[in-house]
Every structure is written in structure tokens, then in C-alpha cells.
Design a protein around this motif. Structure first.
Motif, PDB file in Angstrom:
ATOM      1  N   GLU A  13       0.823  -1.216   0.000  1.00 24.82           N
ATOM      2  CA  GLU A  13       0.000   0.000   0.000  1.00 24.82           C
ATOM      3  C   GLU A  13       0.860   1.271   0.000  1.00 24.82           C
ATOM      4  O   GLU A  13       0.382   2.350  -0.313  1.00 24.82           O
ATOM      5  CB  GLU A  13      -0.914   0.022   1.236  1.00 24.82           C
ATOM      6  N   HIS A  14       2.111   1.146   0.388  1.00 26.34           N
ATOM      7  CA  HIS A  14       3.022   2.299   0.393  1.00 26.34           C
ATOM      8  C   HIS A  14       4.042   2.216  -0.753  1.00 26.34           C
ATOM      9  O   HIS A  14       5.199   2.610  -0.616  1.00 26.34           O
ATOM     10  CB  HIS A  14       3.696   2.444   1.757  1.00 26.34           C
ATOM     11  N   GLN A  15       3.593   1.692  -1.843  1.00 27.87           N
ATOM     12  CA  GLN A  15       4.365   1.669  -3.102  1.00 27.87           C
ATOM     13  C   GLN A  15       5.645   0.833  -3.037  1.00 27.87           C
ATOM     14  O   GLN A  15       6.533   0.983  -3.870  1.00 27.87           O
ATOM     15  CB  GLN A  15       4.715   3.093  -3.587  1.00 27.87           C
ATOM     16  N   THR A  17       6.373  -2.520  -3.808  1.00 27.97           N
ATOM     17  CA  THR A  17       5.593  -3.617  -4.377  1.00 27.97           C
ATOM     18  C   THR A  17       6.443  -4.857  -4.589  1.00 27.97           C
ATOM     19  O   THR A  17       6.413  -5.769  -3.782  1.00 27.97           O
ATOM     20  CB  THR A  17       4.927  -3.160  -5.682  1.00 27.97           C
ATOM     21  N   GLN A  39      13.392   5.275  -3.889  1.00 29.56           N
ATOM     22  CA  GLN A  39      11.979   5.614  -4.132  1.00 29.56           C
ATOM     23  C   GLN A  39      11.195   5.787  -2.835  1.00 29.56           C
ATOM     24  O   GLN A  39      10.294   6.605  -2.758  1.00 29.56           O
ATOM     25  CB  GLN A  39      11.330   4.535  -5.012  1.00 29.56           C
ATOM     26  N   GLN A  40      11.526   4.978  -1.830  1.00 28.75           N
ATOM     27  CA  GLN A  40      10.824   5.047  -0.543  1.00 28.75           C
ATOM     28  C   GLN A  40      11.800   4.768   0.583  1.00 28.75           C
ATOM     29  O   GLN A  40      12.651   3.871   0.461  1.00 28.75           O
ATOM     30  CB  GLN A  40       9.753   3.941  -0.451  1.00 28.75           C
ATOM     31  N   TYR A  64      13.741   1.416  -0.269  1.00 25.15           N
ATOM     32  CA  TYR A  64      13.309   0.765  -1.511  1.00 25.15           C
ATOM     33  C   TYR A  64      13.739   1.630  -2.688  1.00 25.15           C
ATOM     34  O   TYR A  64      13.554   2.853  -2.665  1.00 25.15           O
ATOM     35  CB  TYR A  64      11.790   0.631  -1.485  1.00 25.15           C
ATOM     36  N   SER A  71      15.471  -3.783  -8.819  1.00 24.44           N
ATOM     37  CA  SER A  71      14.857  -3.140  -7.664  1.00 24.44           C
ATOM     38  C   SER A  71      15.398  -3.798  -6.396  1.00 24.44           C
ATOM     39  O   SER A  71      15.557  -5.022  -6.325  1.00 24.44           O
ATOM     40  CB  SER A  71      13.338  -3.193  -7.736  1.00 24.44           C
TER      41      SER A  71
END
Ligand code: HPA
Length: 269
Positions: A13-15, A17, A39-40, A64, A71
């Protein structure tokens, strides 16, 4: 299992994935973050089910992002038994990584050099281990969704990843030795008699981490590899007092070459 699924759900839910490669960074080893297109950054405290931070554990983030076309999911700071975490708590993030699709796990740590051919600042590829910690993350009811009751440990460190690390190190002119890592509870360092004992039983390195995560990774058939930075030379006949700030300083000095090596291997996977 429910808690692992809930944490996974929160991250999705917080990108956060899907990720290709999971990375656990050891004490004083965070330079790899400079190679990440981030990214996060999610503090552990925000993720449901993640172990609750202790006082000494302030830098806990899940990062992340990407390195090249891969990734990556990076644990900036890990959980140790000496902080009072249980074995299932210590391996919780690695289990969440598996649910996020991670296919390879790279770990680093700071370790004492039992093998006196190692010098402070050397990088050593862990090619086997001895678990001397008082717990095991697989104790209790088996999580059948993750793996089988009696996981094989005949090759706990992936030969494919190890070959990649060794060949890239050679190309880069980085000396990478190989050795057996013994995991102890800590938090005290070892006595002279304990260093002698560790040598006799076949350890080249000693440290307070990594083995729980590697056991959990093997349980999930997640290929992993680990590198130690030798932060102190454990010569029982000539033992100088060590202090933690010196250990962190030595780790910091070796962090550049370790991070470059991880970066190259991530690109090559
Ligand atoms: N012993 C245990 N853990 C360690 C050491 C050591 O000598 N050095 C760094 N982590």
C-alpha cells in the motif's frame, strides 16, 4: 504468518511492491545507499508487525529503490539478539522480503578475525557458518507457507552468488578471502579462551548477527551470500582491548570497497 502478511500488505500500500534483491547492511556499513536511486524510505516503526525499536536502535529504515535495472529492498540497520529481540523478530523483515518477491539476499556484517591471516579492514566471503546463538528462528510450529520443517543446510550460502562476488572482486582488484563465521549472542566480546575455542572448532570469523537471517533465508529457499568486514584481530596470545567505536571506524573505512562490490554484483545478477 499473519503478522508477516500484514506487514507485506502495508508495504504494498506504500508503493513498495516487488523487489528483486534484498540487502541487509551491517554495523557501520551504509555506503551502498549512495548507489541507490531511492523511491521510498520507511522507518521500521511505521511498519505493522516490525519489531519495536530499542533505545540503541535508532537507525532502522527499509529503503526501496533501484540499482541499475534491479529493484532493491535494503535494511538499514538490523535486529540483534543482544538487544533482546527474539529469533522470529530478528528474521521478520527477511520473511517479509520473500513475500515481496525478493530472489536473492545479500548481507554484510562487522566481525572479529579469528583466522590470523586476516587483517583489520579485510573483506571475507562467508562460505559456511557455525550457529552458537542460543536460539533458532525456526523453533516452534513450522510456517509451512514459507518452507519445510527440516531445511537442508549443506550449502547455506549460494554458490552462484559466491562465484559472482569472487569473480567481480577479482576484476575490481578487491581482495576477498573466504571463511567460516561463528555467530554468538554477545553483547560482550570474547575472552581469550573463547577465541581459542572458536579457532579449534573451525571458525575464521566471529560476530553477533547474520546467521538467523541466513537460516530463515534457507528455510524459504532464498539464495543468499554474506560478506564480513574484519574489524578486529582476535589473537588470544596478544589480545588488545577493543572498543565499539574502533570497530565502527574500521567498518566505515572498508565500507567503500564492500559497497562497490555489492553494486557490481547486483548489476551482474
Ligand atoms: N567478536 C564478536 N563480534 C564482533 C567482534 C568480535 O571480536 N568484532 C566485531 N563483531
Amino acid at each position: 504468518m499473519q503478522a508477516i502478511t500484514t506487514a507485506h500488505q502495508y508495504l504494498v500500500e506504500h508503493q513498495v511492491t516487488l523487489a528483486d534483491i534484498g540487502i541487509v547492511l551491517g554495523t557501520g556499513l551504509h555506503h551502498l545507499l549512495n548507489y541507490v536511486n531511492i523511491q521510498q524510505t520507511i522507518p521500521y516503526a511505521d511498519i505493522p508487525g516490525f519489531p519495536v525499536a530499542t533505545v540503541e536502535f535508532h537507525k532502522g529504515n527499509l529503503v526501496y529503490g533501484t540499482i541499475g535495472n534491479k529493484s532493491v529492498l535494503i535494511m538499514q540497520g538490523r535486529f540483534h539478539a543482544y538487544e533482546g529481540y527474539s529469533m522470529p523478530e530478528i528474521v521478520f523483515p527477511v520473511r517479509v522480503m520473500k513475500l515481496l518477491g525478493v530472489q536473492y539476499l545479500l548481507l554484510s556484517n562487522a566481525a572479529g578475525g579469528i583466522n590470523l591471516n586476516y587483517k583489520q579492514g579485510d573483506l571475507v566471503l562467508i562460505d559456511d557458518h557455525i550457529n552458537l546463538q542460543s536460539g533458532n528462528p525456526l523453533t516452534g510450529k513450522n510456517l509451512d507457507q514459507l518452507g519445510e520443517r527440516f531445511p537442508d543446510m549443506s550449502a547455506p550460502y549460494s554458490p552462484v552468488l559466491n562465484d559472482l562476488l569472487l569473480s567481480n572482486a577479482q576484476t575490481m582488484g578487491i581482495t576477498l578471502q573466504k571463511g567460516v563465521y561463528a555467530a554468538v549472542n554477545g553483547p560482550n566480546l570474547e575472552t581469550r579462551a573463547e577465541y581459542r575455542y572458536l579457532k579449534v572448532i573451525g571458525a575464521d570469523l566471529v560476530g553477533m548477527s547474520t546467521v538467523p537471517e541466513v537460516i530463515a533465508a534457507n528455510h524459504m529457499q532464498l539464495p543468499c551470500a554474506a560478506i564480513s568486514v574484519v574489524t578486529d584481530e582476535c589473537d588470544p596470545d596478544n589480545l588488545k582491548p577493543v572498543n565499539i567505536s574502533e570497530i565502527i571506524e574500521v567498518a566505515g573505512k572498508a565500507d567503500g570497497k564492500l559497497s562497490k562490490l555489492f553494486e557490481q554484483v547486483i548489476l551482474a545478477i
